[in-house]
Design a protein around this motif. Structure first.
Motif, PDB file in Angstrom:
ATOM      1  N   TRP A  15       0.827  -1.206   0.000  1.00  0.00           N
ATOM      2  CA  TRP A  15       0.000   0.000   0.000  1.00  0.00           C
ATOM      3  C   TRP A  15       0.863   1.258   0.000  1.00  0.00           C
ATOM      4  O   TRP A  15       0.612   2.193  -0.752  1.00  0.00           O
ATOM      5  CB  TRP A  15      -0.934  -0.009   1.215  1.00  0.00           C
ATOM      6  CG  TRP A  15      -1.956   1.091   1.167  1.00  0.00           C
ATOM      7  CD1 TRP A  15      -3.192   1.063   0.613  1.00  0.00           C
ATOM      8  CD2 TRP A  15      -1.795   2.416   1.698  1.00  0.00           C
ATOM      9  NE1 TRP A  15      -3.826   2.258   0.738  1.00  0.00           N
ATOM     10  CE2 TRP A  15      -2.987   3.118   1.409  1.00  0.00           C
ATOM     11  CE3 TRP A  15      -0.782   3.088   2.372  1.00  0.00           C
ATOM     12  CZ2 TRP A  15      -3.179   4.445   1.779  1.00  0.00           C
ATOM     13  CZ3 TRP A  15      -0.973   4.394   2.739  1.00  0.00           C
ATOM     14  CH2 TRP A  15      -2.154   5.075   2.446  1.00  0.00           C
ATOM     15  N   VAL A  16       1.891   1.294   0.856  1.00  0.00           N
ATOM     16  CA  VAL A  16       2.774   2.469   0.913  1.00  0.00           C
ATOM     17  C   VAL A  16       3.537   2.618  -0.389  1.00  0.00           C
ATOM     18  O   VAL A  16       3.710   3.730  -0.900  1.00  0.00           O
ATOM     19  CB  VAL A  16       3.745   2.355   2.112  1.00  0.00           C
ATOM     20  CG1 VAL A  16       4.760   3.489   2.086  1.00  0.00           C
ATOM     21  CG2 VAL A  16       2.964   2.385   3.424  1.00  0.00           C
ATOM     22  N   ASP A  17       3.989   1.522  -0.975  1.00  0.00           N
ATOM     23  CA  ASP A  17       4.722   1.591  -2.239  1.00  0.00           C
ATOM     24  C   ASP A  17       3.854   2.181  -3.346  1.00  0.00           C
ATOM     25  O   ASP A  17       4.342   2.892  -4.212  1.00  0.00           O
ATOM     26  CB  ASP A  17       5.198   0.190  -2.625  1.00  0.00           C
ATOM     27  CG  ASP A  17       5.981   0.197  -3.922  1.00  0.00           C
ATOM     28  OD1 ASP A  17       7.046   0.827  -3.956  1.00  0.00           O
ATOM     29  OD2 ASP A  17       5.529  -0.413  -4.911  1.00  0.00           O
ATOM     30  N   ALA A  18       2.539   1.912  -3.322  1.00  0.00           N
ATOM     31  CA  ALA A  18       1.639   2.409  -4.356  1.00  0.00           C
ATOM     32  C   ALA A  18       1.201   3.845  -4.113  1.00  0.00           C
ATOM     33  O   ALA A  18       0.766   4.524  -5.047  1.00  0.00           O
ATOM     34  CB  ALA A  18       0.411   1.498  -4.464  1.00  0.00           C
ATOM     35  N   HIS A  19       1.295   4.340  -2.864  1.00  0.00           N
ATOM     36  CA  HIS A  19       0.775   5.662  -2.536  1.00  0.00           C
ATOM     37  C   HIS A  19       1.831   6.637  -2.032  1.00  0.00           C
ATOM     38  O   HIS A  19       1.491   7.758  -1.643  1.00  0.00           O
ATOM     39  CB  HIS A  19      -0.337   5.546  -1.477  1.00  0.00           C
ATOM     40  CG  HIS A  19      -1.533   4.794  -1.917  1.00  0.00           C
ATOM     41  ND1 HIS A  19      -1.583   3.405  -1.936  1.00  0.00           N
ATOM     42  CD2 HIS A  19      -2.737   5.212  -2.390  1.00  0.00           C
ATOM     43  CE1 HIS A  19      -2.774   3.013  -2.361  1.00  0.00           C
ATOM     44  NE2 HIS A  19      -3.493   4.076  -2.661  1.00  0.00           N
ATOM     45  N   VAL A  20       3.120   6.257  -2.003  1.00  0.00           N
ATOM     46  CA  VAL A  20       4.123   7.120  -1.371  1.00  0.00           C
ATOM     47  C   VAL A  20       4.281   8.437  -2.108  1.00  0.00           C
ATOM     48  O   VAL A  20       4.402   9.509  -1.479  1.00  0.00           O
ATOM     49  CB  VAL A  20       5.472   6.363  -1.265  1.00  0.00           C
ATOM     50  CG1 VAL A  20       6.023   6.026  -2.644  1.00  0.00           C
ATOM     51  CG2 VAL A  20       6.481   7.193  -0.504  1.00  0.00           C
ATOM     52  N   ILE A  21       4.245   8.419  -3.445  1.00  0.00           N
ATOM     53  CA  ILE A  21       4.411   9.669  -4.201  1.00  0.00           C
ATOM     54  C   ILE A  21       3.209  10.579  -3.980  1.00  0.00           C
ATOM     55  O   ILE A  21       3.341  11.793  -3.765  1.00  0.00           O
ATOM     56  CB  ILE A  21       4.608   9.356  -5.696  1.00  0.00           C
ATOM     57  CG1 ILE A  21       5.884   8.540  -5.904  1.00  0.00           C
ATOM     58  CG2 ILE A  21       4.673  10.644  -6.510  1.00  0.00           C
ATOM     59  CD1 ILE A  21       6.115   8.119  -7.333  1.00  0.00           C
ATOM     60  N   GLU A  22       1.993   9.999  -4.008  1.00  0.00           N
ATOM     61  CA  GLU A  22       0.792  10.797  -3.771  1.00  0.00           C
ATOM     62  C   GLU A  22       0.799  11.398  -2.363  1.00  0.00           C
ATOM     63  O   GLU A  22       0.435  12.564  -2.170  1.00  0.00           O
ATOM     64  CB  GLU A  22      -0.443   9.926  -3.968  1.00  0.00           C
ATOM     65  CG  GLU A  22      -1.753  10.642  -3.655  1.00  0.00           C
ATOM     66  CD  GLU A  22      -2.934   9.683  -3.620  1.00  0.00           C
ATOM     67  OE1 GLU A  22      -4.031  10.126  -3.256  1.00  0.00           O
ATOM     68  OE2 GLU A  22      -2.745   8.504  -3.960  1.00  0.00           O
ATOM     69  N   LEU A  23       1.216  10.610  -1.361  1.00  0.00           N
ATOM     70  CA  LEU A  23       1.247  11.113   0.014  1.00  0.00           C
ATOM     71  C   LEU A  23       2.261  12.238   0.161  1.00  0.00           C
ATOM     72  O   LEU A  23       2.029  13.207   0.896  1.00  0.00           O
ATOM     73  CB  LEU A  23       1.566   9.970   0.978  1.00  0.00           C
ATOM     74  CG  LEU A  23       0.471   8.906   1.132  1.00  0.00           C
ATOM     75  CD1 LEU A  23       0.947   7.782   2.035  1.00  0.00           C
ATOM     76  CD2 LEU A  23      -0.808   9.527   1.698  1.00  0.00           C
ATOM     77  N   ASN A  24       3.415  12.137  -0.514  1.00  0.00           N
ATOM     78  CA  ASN A  24       4.399  13.221  -0.471  1.00  0.00           C
ATOM     79  C   ASN A  24       3.801  14.512  -1.022  1.00  0.00           C
ATOM     80  O   ASN A  24       3.992  15.607  -0.462  1.00  0.00           O
ATOM     81  CB  ASN A  24       5.650  12.836  -1.268  1.00  0.00           C
ATOM     82  CG  ASN A  24       6.594  11.964  -0.458  1.00  0.00           C
ATOM     83  OD1 ASN A  24       6.759  12.162   0.743  1.00  0.00           O
ATOM     84  ND2 ASN A  24       7.217  10.992  -1.092  1.00  0.00           N
ATOM     85  N   GLU A  25       3.066  14.418  -2.133  1.00  0.00           N
ATOM     86  CA  GLU A  25       2.439  15.606  -2.703  1.00  0.00           C
ATOM     87  C   GLU A  25       1.381  16.175  -1.767  1.00  0.00           C
ATOM     88  O   GLU A  25       1.287  17.400  -1.598  1.00  0.00           O
ATOM     89  CB  GLU A  25       1.808  15.253  -4.049  1.00  0.00           C
ATOM     90  CG  GLU A  25       2.830  14.860  -5.119  1.00  0.00           C
ATOM     91  CD  GLU A  25       2.179  14.447  -6.421  1.00  0.00           C
ATOM     92  OE1 GLU A  25       0.924  14.351  -6.447  1.00  0.00           O
ATOM     93  OE2 GLU A  25       2.912  14.236  -7.410  1.00  0.00           O
ATOM     94  N   ARG A  26       0.600  15.303  -1.127  1.00  0.00           N
ATOM     95  CA  ARG A  26      -0.416  15.796  -0.197  1.00  0.00           C
ATOM     96  C   ARG A  26       0.217  16.451   1.028  1.00  0.00           C
ATOM     97  O   ARG A  26      -0.285  17.455   1.550  1.00  0.00           O
ATOM     98  CB  ARG A  26      -1.333  14.649   0.216  1.00  0.00           C
ATOM     99  CG  ARG A  26      -2.239  14.178  -0.921  1.00  0.00           C
ATOM    100  CD  ARG A  26      -2.967  12.884  -0.600  1.00  0.00           C
ATOM    101  NE  ARG A  26      -3.862  13.020   0.538  1.00  0.00           N
ATOM    102  CZ  ARG A  26      -4.623  12.022   0.993  1.00  0.00           C
ATOM    103  NH1 ARG A  26      -4.571  10.838   0.381  1.00  0.00           N
ATOM    104  NH2 ARG A  26      -5.424  12.197   2.029  1.00  0.00           N
ATOM    105  N   CYS A  27       1.331  15.892   1.501  1.00  0.00           N
ATOM    106  CA  CYS A  27       2.042  16.505   2.625  1.00  0.00           C
ATOM    107  C   CYS A  27       2.553  17.890   2.236  1.00  0.00           C
ATOM    108  O   CYS A  27       2.435  18.855   3.007  1.00  0.00           O
ATOM    109  CB  CYS A  27       3.199  15.617   3.072  1.00  0.00           C
ATOM    110  SG  CYS A  27       2.687  14.094   3.928  1.00  0.00           S
TER     111      CYS A  27
END
Length: 250
Positions: free
Chosen positions: A186-198
């Motif tokens: 899950w983290v591997d699939a969403h890490v880039i999106e989470l960085n942008e949201r942060c």
């Protein structure tokens, strides 16, 4: 606007009346009065012409929106996200079925300080880890150190057997109970999106980013997801009743 239209209509009617009156005075040969009426017709025509001209209002050009300068923390977060994406591309190029996680704790801090960082590999043809070669915050490549002595064939076979047994054991585990692997996926699939949201949350002045439960997998995997996020540089994660929160203030 309506007042100007009314004045234009009045001027037009006065012009019609004066023209009719001038025609009657011409027939009656009343020349002095006819001259005055002609003068009135000229004035009414000028007035009507002035009211018919449309004024073009000049609209001042819009100034470009002022954009806030990114902070050092924003730059580091964007750089760290680009580094992770590049590592994923390099690993996929060498081993299409492989997955990786950070072996070095506090990877973002070590990258900023110029220290050596390593990753752990799974399904990478026998390689257990790799050294990330970084120069100037750019990933130049991956180095795969051998975990065993290259001259000892017996140790190689033993390790291959252990890896085979580990893979079989991993396949025998129910997917719903393998929360660590589920969290890693899950983290591997969403890490880039989470960085942008942060980054967006920091730019808006928010101190906390909440990931709602609707976006997360099973609740039992949330602690493992927090640990995986910490490995990817998103520290200060905690589980709540409604999801996972990432605190930027600590």
């Amino acid at each position: 606007m309506y007042n100007k239209e009314f004045k234009r209509r009045i001027a037009y009617e006065v012009l019609i009346i004066l023209a009719t009156l001038a025609l009657l005075l011409f027939i009656c040969r009343l020349w002095p009065i006819l001259l005055l009426v002609i003068l009135g017709i000229f004035i009414a025509a000028l007035r009507l012409l002035f009211l018919s001209v449309k004024r073009v209002e000049k609209i001042p050009p819009l100034l470009p929106a002022v954009r806030e300068e990114p902070t050092m923390q924003d730059v580091q977060n964007m750089t760290f996200g680009a580094v992770q994406q590049r590592i994923t591309e390099l690993v996929a190029a060498d081993f299409p079925e492989a997955r990786w996680v950070w072996k070095t704790p506090h990877a973002k801090f070590n990258i900023v300080e110029g220290n050596e960082v390593r990753i752990l590999l799974n399904r990478a043809g026998g390689y257990r880890e790799a050294i990330v070669v970084i120069h100037g915050f750019q990933v130049c490549g991956l180095t795969y150190p051998h975990a065993e002595d290259a001259d000892s064939q017996g140790e190689k076979n033993a390790e291959a057997e252990l890896e085979s047994e580990a893979q079989e054991a991993l396949q025998n585990v129910e997917p719903s109970e393998n929360y660590e692997y589920l969290a890693f996926e899950w983290v591997d699939a969403h890490v880039i999106e989470l960085n942008e949201r942060c980054n967006e949350s920091i730019a808006r002045g928010l101190s906390v980013l909440e990931i709602p439960a609707a976006e997360l997998p099973a609740r039992e995997s949330w602690p493992d997801i927090c640990r995986e996020l910490a490995r990817n540089g998103m520290e200060n994660c905690c589980c709540t009743e409604t999801g996972i929160t990432i605190d930027f203030t600590q």
